[in-house]
Structures are given as structure tokens and as C-alpha cells.
Design an enzyme around this catalytic site. Structure first.
Site, mmCIF file in Angstrom:
data_model
loop_
_atom_site.group_PDB
_atom_site.id
_atom_site.type_symbol
_atom_site.label_atom_id
_atom_site.label_comp_id
_atom_site.label_asym_id
_atom_site.label_seq_id
_atom_site.Cartn_x
_atom_site.Cartn_y
_atom_site.Cartn_z
ATOM 1 N N THR A 133 0.823 -1.210 0.000
ATOM 2 C CA THR A 133 0.000 0.000 0.000
ATOM 3 C C THR A 133 0.863 1.269 0.000
ATOM 4 O OG1 THR A 133 -1.418 1.313 1.462
ATOM 5 C CG2 THR A 133 -0.150 -0.397 2.518
ATOM 6 N N ASP A 134 0.321 2.355 -0.538
ATOM 7 C CA ASP A 134 1.051 3.634 -0.483
ATOM 8 C C ASP A 134 1.188 4.144 0.956
ATOM 9 O OD1 ASP A 134 -1.604 4.432 -0.033
ATOM 10 O OD2 ASP A 134 -1.613 5.997 -1.573
ATOM 11 N N GLU A 135 0.396 3.570 1.883
ATOM 12 C CA GLU A 135 0.428 4.079 3.262
ATOM 13 C C GLU A 135 1.780 3.844 3.939
ATOM 14 O OE1 GLU A 135 -3.157 3.471 5.529
ATOM 15 O OE2 GLU A 135 -4.344 3.270 3.702
ATOM 16 N N TYR A 158 -1.263 -0.338 11.173
ATOM 17 C CA TYR A 158 -1.508 -1.026 9.887
ATOM 18 C C TYR A 158 -0.343 -0.796 8.927
ATOM 19 C CZ TYR A 158 -3.166 -1.507 5.047
ATOM 20 O OH TYR A 158 -3.264 -1.816 3.708
ATOM 21 N N LYS A 162 2.511 -3.374 7.274
ATOM 22 C CA LYS A 162 2.695 -3.567 5.831
ATOM 23 C C LYS A 162 4.140 -3.218 5.445
ATOM 24 C CE LYS A 162 0.049 -4.563 3.058
ATOM 25 N NZ LYS A 162 -0.397 -5.898 2.553
HETATM 26 P P1 NAD Z 1 -9.772 -7.040 2.855
HETATM 27 O O1 NAD Z 1 -9.677 -6.747 4.321
HETATM 28 O O2 NAD Z 1 -11.033 -6.735 2.119
HETATM 29 O O3 NAD Z 1 -9.481 -8.599 2.600
HETATM 30 C C1 NAD Z 1 -8.446 -9.275 3.238
HETATM 31 C C2 NAD Z 1 -8.646 -10.762 2.960
HETATM 32 O O4 NAD Z 1 -7.577 -11.476 3.608
HETATM 33 C C3 NAD Z 1 -9.955 -11.326 3.520
HETATM 34 O O5 NAD Z 1 -10.577 -12.166 2.561
HETATM 35 C C4 NAD Z 1 -9.507 -12.134 4.741
HETATM 36 O O6 NAD Z 1 -10.366 -13.231 5.023
HETATM 37 C C5 NAD Z 1 -8.124 -12.592 4.308
HETATM 38 N N1 NAD Z 1 -7.238 -12.878 5.433
HETATM 39 C C6 NAD Z 1 -7.002 -12.111 6.529
HETATM 40 N N2 NAD Z 1 -6.164 -12.733 7.372
HETATM 41 C C7 NAD Z 1 -5.828 -13.917 6.792
HETATM 42 C C8 NAD Z 1 -4.990 -14.984 7.153
HETATM 43 N N3 NAD Z 1 -4.313 -14.968 8.326
HETATM 44 N N4 NAD Z 1 -4.860 -16.035 6.323
HETATM 45 C C9 NAD Z 1 -5.552 -16.073 5.136
HETATM 46 N N5 NAD Z 1 -6.390 -15.099 4.751
HETATM 47 C C10 NAD Z 1 -6.519 -14.019 5.555
HETATM 48 O O7 NAD Z 1 -8.518 -6.296 2.199
HETATM 49 P P2 NAD Z 1 -8.385 -5.548 0.811
HETATM 50 O O8 NAD Z 1 -8.841 -4.156 0.971
HETATM 51 O O9 NAD Z 1 -8.942 -6.395 -0.248
HETATM 52 O O10 NAD Z 1 -6.788 -5.505 0.688
HETATM 53 C C11 NAD Z 1 -6.079 -6.597 0.119
HETATM 54 C C12 NAD Z 1 -4.593 -6.272 0.128
HETATM 55 O O11 NAD Z 1 -4.348 -5.070 -0.604
HETATM 56 C C13 NAD Z 1 -4.032 -6.054 1.528
HETATM 57 O O12 NAD Z 1 -2.753 -6.634 1.576
HETATM 58 C C14 NAD Z 1 -3.946 -4.541 1.645
HETATM 59 O O13 NAD Z 1 -2.911 -4.157 2.512
HETATM 60 C C15 NAD Z 1 -3.653 -4.136 0.208
HETATM 61 N N6 NAD Z 1 -4.107 -2.800 -0.207
HETATM 62 C C16 NAD Z 1 -5.398 -2.405 0.032
HETATM 63 C C17 NAD Z 1 -5.822 -1.152 -0.421
HETATM 64 C C18 NAD Z 1 -7.253 -0.694 -0.233
HETATM 65 O O14 NAD Z 1 -7.585 0.452 -0.571
HETATM 66 N N7 NAD Z 1 -8.169 -1.532 0.262
HETATM 67 C C19 NAD Z 1 -4.926 -0.298 -1.081
HETATM 68 C C20 NAD Z 1 -3.619 -0.746 -1.292
HETATM 69 C C21 NAD Z 1 -3.227 -1.998 -0.855
HETATM 70 P P1 TYD Z 2 -10.285 4.534 4.973
HETATM 71 O O1 TYD Z 2 -11.314 4.155 3.952
HETATM 72 O O2 TYD Z 2 -10.312 3.897 6.317
HETATM 73 O O3 TYD Z 2 -8.861 4.322 4.264
HETATM 74 P P2 TYD Z 2 -7.370 4.780 4.772
HETATM 75 O O4 TYD Z 2 -7.423 5.300 6.130
HETATM 76 O O5 TYD Z 2 -6.642 3.488 4.695
HETATM 77 O O6 TYD Z 2 -6.945 5.793 3.773
HETATM 78 O O7 TYD Z 2 -10.357 6.096 5.194
HETATM 79 C C1 TYD Z 2 -10.219 6.995 4.086
HETATM 80 C C2 TYD Z 2 -10.247 8.397 4.650
HETATM 81 O O8 TYD Z 2 -11.545 8.658 5.198
HETATM 82 C C3 TYD Z 2 -9.271 8.598 5.801
HETATM 83 O O9 TYD Z 2 -8.727 9.912 5.714
HETATM 84 C C4 TYD Z 2 -10.130 8.467 7.045
HETATM 85 C C5 TYD Z 2 -11.485 8.998 6.598
HETATM 86 N N1 TYD Z 2 -12.671 8.400 7.239
HETATM 87 C C6 TYD Z 2 -13.670 9.212 7.783
HETATM 88 O O10 TYD Z 2 -13.576 10.459 7.751
HETATM 89 N N2 TYD Z 2 -14.766 8.619 8.354
HETATM 90 C C7 TYD Z 2 -14.902 7.274 8.425
HETATM 91 O O11 TYD Z 2 -15.913 6.776 9.006
HETATM 92 C C8 TYD Z 2 -13.893 6.440 7.843
HETATM 93 C C9 TYD Z 2 -13.993 4.949 7.899
HETATM 94 C C10 TYD Z 2 -12.790 7.046 7.261
#
Ligand code: NAD
Ligand code: TYD
Length: 352
Positions: A133-135, A158, A162
Site C-alpha cells: 500500500t502507499d500508506e 496497519y 505492511k
Molecule cells: P480485505 O480486508 O477486504 O481482505 C483481506 C482478505 O484477507 C480477507 O478475505 C480475509 O479473510 C483474508 N485474510 C485475513 N487474514 C488472513 C490470514 N491470516 N490467512 C488467510 N487469509 C486471511 O482487504 P483488501 O482491501 O482487499 O486488501 C487486500 C490487500 O491489498 C491487503 O494486503 C492490503 O494491505 C492491500 N491494499 C489495500 C488497499 C485498499 O484500498 N483496500 C490499497 C492498497 C493496498
Molecule cells: P479509509 O477508507 O479507512 O482508508 P485509509 O485510512 O486506509 O486511507 O479512510 C479513508 C479516509 O476517510 C481517511 O482519511 C479516514 C477517513 N474516514 C472518515 O472520515 N470517516 C470514516 O468513518 C472512515 C472509515 C474514514
């Protein structure tokens, strides 16, 4: 096209399910193994449309469980890994950092080690792709962008977990020549997004006419990418990315949270035949997230210039598709928001 046996971890989650669907439908000669523990975020309903495909298998398993991982590698001759399994929500990481260290750090190390052992240091034709992630870069001031060279500076439990997993992936490449590749993407949005994250939470609350909790002043900025475009980038990098390298993925689409929430309110007022401005009345400023990163902004020019990927969906179209998906899938939404979600919401938002 050659045959491959690919293990996708976290394939029942938000992004993982879109990656599984893309690979299962685009590559009929590949066998796709979706390895997922099915935590609260894992949902097999996300994959209903492809679950009967001949080249798809679901394996319920934990990435911390090395024995099940070893069996899976042996039984299915896994030659590629796309690792998405993780705990993914910043707010949960503030309450439960151990779980993030266990899954994201130790789980990734176990998976790396099982891949290395299973492939017996013969890495010809193998690939270990870690999704990050970019975070991990921390917050960036206005006018600047994260590049692949930006110093890693995670601020939340988090992003720290990562960042640590990213370092272990690089270490397995440097120390053992494991053929890794790694990407760091900006915030995703789209269908199947669990309503703990900003966009689906707001859609859900607008539907329910519940308060819309905006953290702090709503001035924080995120760069939003449609989830299908992330899956397309993962496909490109898995097949064409250089071993040992990092690729940034982003939408070049920055929004202040408060502006985004207003946009969602206005889209939904129209779709729900409410008067313009009705949903925006629900906006409620709440206590800020501790250590809240102010701005994420990705420079994805390396990926675009060297591998030819660029987003295919504009934000207007992507957001419209997303809202429509939630309106057309009330059962999905009610299944994931019943039960433990209620406790989560109460715990996370009642004292803000
Ligand atoms: P999500 O929380 O929707 O899904 C995570 C999945 O991992 C779930 O299906 C969960 O059951 C599974 N999981 C969790 N712990 C596990 C374990 N111990 N063993 C096997 N499976 C397990 O997450 P997401 O938003 O789809 O993100 C997926 C990946 O992409 C993550 O690595 C996250 O860091 C990365 N990512 C997410 C975003 C975003 O905006 N959501 C952006 C950049 C990177
Ligand atoms: P989020 O979707 O949790 O992603 P991330 O923190 O990983 O970027 O949050 C996106 C942005 O929205 C973040 O600046 C936090 C804000 N936010 C709210 O203002 N209210 C909310 O209820 C949530 C979940 C997030």
C-alpha cells in the site's frame, strides 16, 4: 499461453476477489487457488459468479499455518503467488495491533519461507508477488508525490505492519534470490468493499439515513483508484514486472474526504429521488483518527512508462458503478452489516 498454478491469498476479500475473477476469466489455462481464512472481511459471496469455474479452487486456510501452506504448494505444484491476505483497516489496527503484526508480518514471513522451501531454490519460472500500500510512505505534503524511491515512513500500526512485510519480501529477494515483485497502491473503491472503509460506509449510512461520520475537519486527501484497475495493474505486474522491483499504482485522482462525501451525497440523492442536499444534512464531524495521515498521493509513472498500464475508468464512471452495485445488491450489504458489524460500529463510533 503457458499453464500456471497460482495461489492467491486473501482472494475472498475486496481486492482479492476482483483479482481472482480477472485471472479465472482471462486465463482459462491457469489453475487459480484462492487461499483465504475467511475473517470478517473474507466473503465467498464476492465470487458467486465464478465459483463453479473449472480452473478455480477455494482453500480455507490461514497464512500463519505453514503445514496447510506446504500441503497446498505440494499438492497443486504452485508456481506463482499473489499475496493479498492481510488485516487491512487502519482503525482496527489502532485497537488491535497484535493481530496486524501476526497476520501481516509473521503471516507474510511464513508464506515466503514455504514458497522458498517448496521451490527448493530452483526459481526458474516462479514468481512471488506481494501486494502492498502507499500508506507505507506516510503522509506527503501538498505538491509532492510518492515515488518508488520515497523513504518508507509508516505512521499507523496497519502501515507499519505492511512496511515490515515489504522489508521481509525484499530481504527474501536480496538474501535468497526469491523472485519477488512488489506493488504499492493508493486507496481502492468499487463493488464488494466492506463498509468499514470510507466510501462503502458512507453509501451504507446514506441509504439508512444515519449520520455520516467525517473524521476531524474532513481535510485529509486520498488518491482513489477503481478496484478493477488495481486488478488490471496486478495482472500487468505479475506477468511483466521486473523481479526484485517495486511498482507504485495510483489513480492520479485526489479528493479531500469532505468533498468526496458531498459528491456521494449528491449522486445518491438523485438515485434515491431525495431532494438535493438531503443526504448532506447527515454529515457529522467526529473526533479525528489518532495520527491521521493528511495526504497520500502516488506517482505511478514508472508503471505507466515501463509496463504500459493506466487506469481505464474515470472517477465519475467508477463511483456511479459503485453506487449502482450497492443499490442493486442489498442482500450482500445486509449480510455483511448484520451480526458482528453492529458491535464493531458501536465500538468504533459511539464515543467519537
Ligand atoms: P480485505 O480486508 O477486504 O481482505 C483481506 C482478505 O484477507 C480477507 O478475505 C480475509 O479473510 C483474508 N485474510 C485475513 N487474514 C488472513 C490470514 N491470516 N490467512 C488467510 N487469509 C486471511 O482487504 P483488501 O482491501 O482487499 O486488501 C487486500 C490487500 O491489498 C491487503 O494486503 C492490503 O494491505 C492491500 N491494499 C489495500 C488497499 C485498499 O484500498 N483496500 C490499497 C492498497 C493496498
Ligand atoms: P479509509 O477508507 O479507512 O482508508 P485509509 O485510512 O486506509 O486511507 O479512510 C479513508 C479516509 O476517510 C481517511 O482519511 C479516514 C477517513 N474516514 C472518515 O472520515 N470517516 C470514516 O468513518 C472512515 C472509515 C474514514
Amino acid at each position: 499461453m503457458s499453464k500456471r498454478n497460482i495461489l492467491i491469498t486473501g482472494g475472498a476479500g475486496f481486492i482479492g476477489s476482483h483479482v481472482v475473477r480477472l485471472f479465472v476469466t482471462k486465463y482459462p489455462d491457469y489453475q487459480i487457488y484462492n487461499y483465504d481464512k475467511l475473517t470478517y472481511a473474507g466473503n465467498l459471496e464476492n465470487l458467486k459468479d465464478i465459483e463453479d469455474s473449472k480452473n478455480y479452487t477455494f482453500i480455507k486456510g490461514d497464512i500463519l499455518d505453514s503445514d496447510t501452506l506446504k500441503d497446498t504448494f505440494q499438492k497443486h505444484a504452485i508456481d506463482g503467488v499473489i499475496h493479498l491476505a492481510a488485516e487491512s483497516h487502519v482503525d482496527r489496527s489502532l485497537h488491535n495491533p497484535d493481530e496486524f503484526a501476526m497476520t501481516n508480518v509473521i503471516g507474510t514471513i511464513r508464506l515466503l519461507q514455504v514458497a522458498k522451501d517448496a521451490w527448493k531454490n530452483n526459481f526458474e519460472g516462479k514468481r512471488f508477488y506481494h501486494i502492498s500500500t502507499d500508506e507505507v510512505y506516510g503522509s506527503v505534503e501538498h505538491g509532492k508525490f510518492f515515488t518508488e524511491e520515497t523513504h518508507i515512513d509508516p505512521q499507523s500500526p496497519y502501515s507499519s505492519s505492511k512496511a515490515s512485510s515489504d522489508h521481509f519480501v525484499q530481504a527474501y529477494h536480496n538474501s535468497f534470490k526469491l523472485p519477488t515483485v512488489l506493488s504499492r497502491c493508493s486507496n481502492n473503491y468499487g463493488p464488494n468493499h466492506f463498509p468499514e472503509k470510507l466510501i462503502p460506509l458512507m453509501i451504507h449510512n446514506i441509504l439508512q439515513q444515519k449520520p455520516l461520520p467525517v473524521y476531524g475537519k474532513g481535510e485529509n486527501v486520498r488518491d482513489w483508484l477503481f478496484v478493477v484497475d488495481h486488478a488490471r495493474a496486478i495482472d500487468t505486474i505479475f506477468h511483466k514486472g521486473n523481479t526484485g522491483e517495486v511498482y507504485n499504482i495510483g489513480g492520479n485522482n485526489e479528493w479531500k474526504n469532505i468533498d468526496l462525501v458531498h459528491l456521494l451525497c449528491s449522486i445518491m440523492d438523485k438515485k434515491l429521488n431525495r431532494s438535493e442536499g438531503e443526504s448532506a444534512k447527515l454529515i457529522t464531524y467526529v473526533t479525528d483518527r489518532p495520527g491521521h495521515d493528511l495526504r497520500y498521493a502516488i506517482d505511478a509513472s514508472k508503471l505507466t512508462n515501463t509496463l504500459g498500464w493506466k487506469p481505464s475508468v474515470t472517477f465519475e464512471v467508477g463511483l456511479e458503478k459503485t453506487v449502482d452495485w450497492y443499490l442493486n445488491n442489498p442482500d450482500w450489504l445486509s449480510h455483511v452489516t448484520s451480526g458482528s458489524y453492529q458491535n464493531y460500529y458501536q465500538h468504533m463510533y459511539s464515543n467519537r
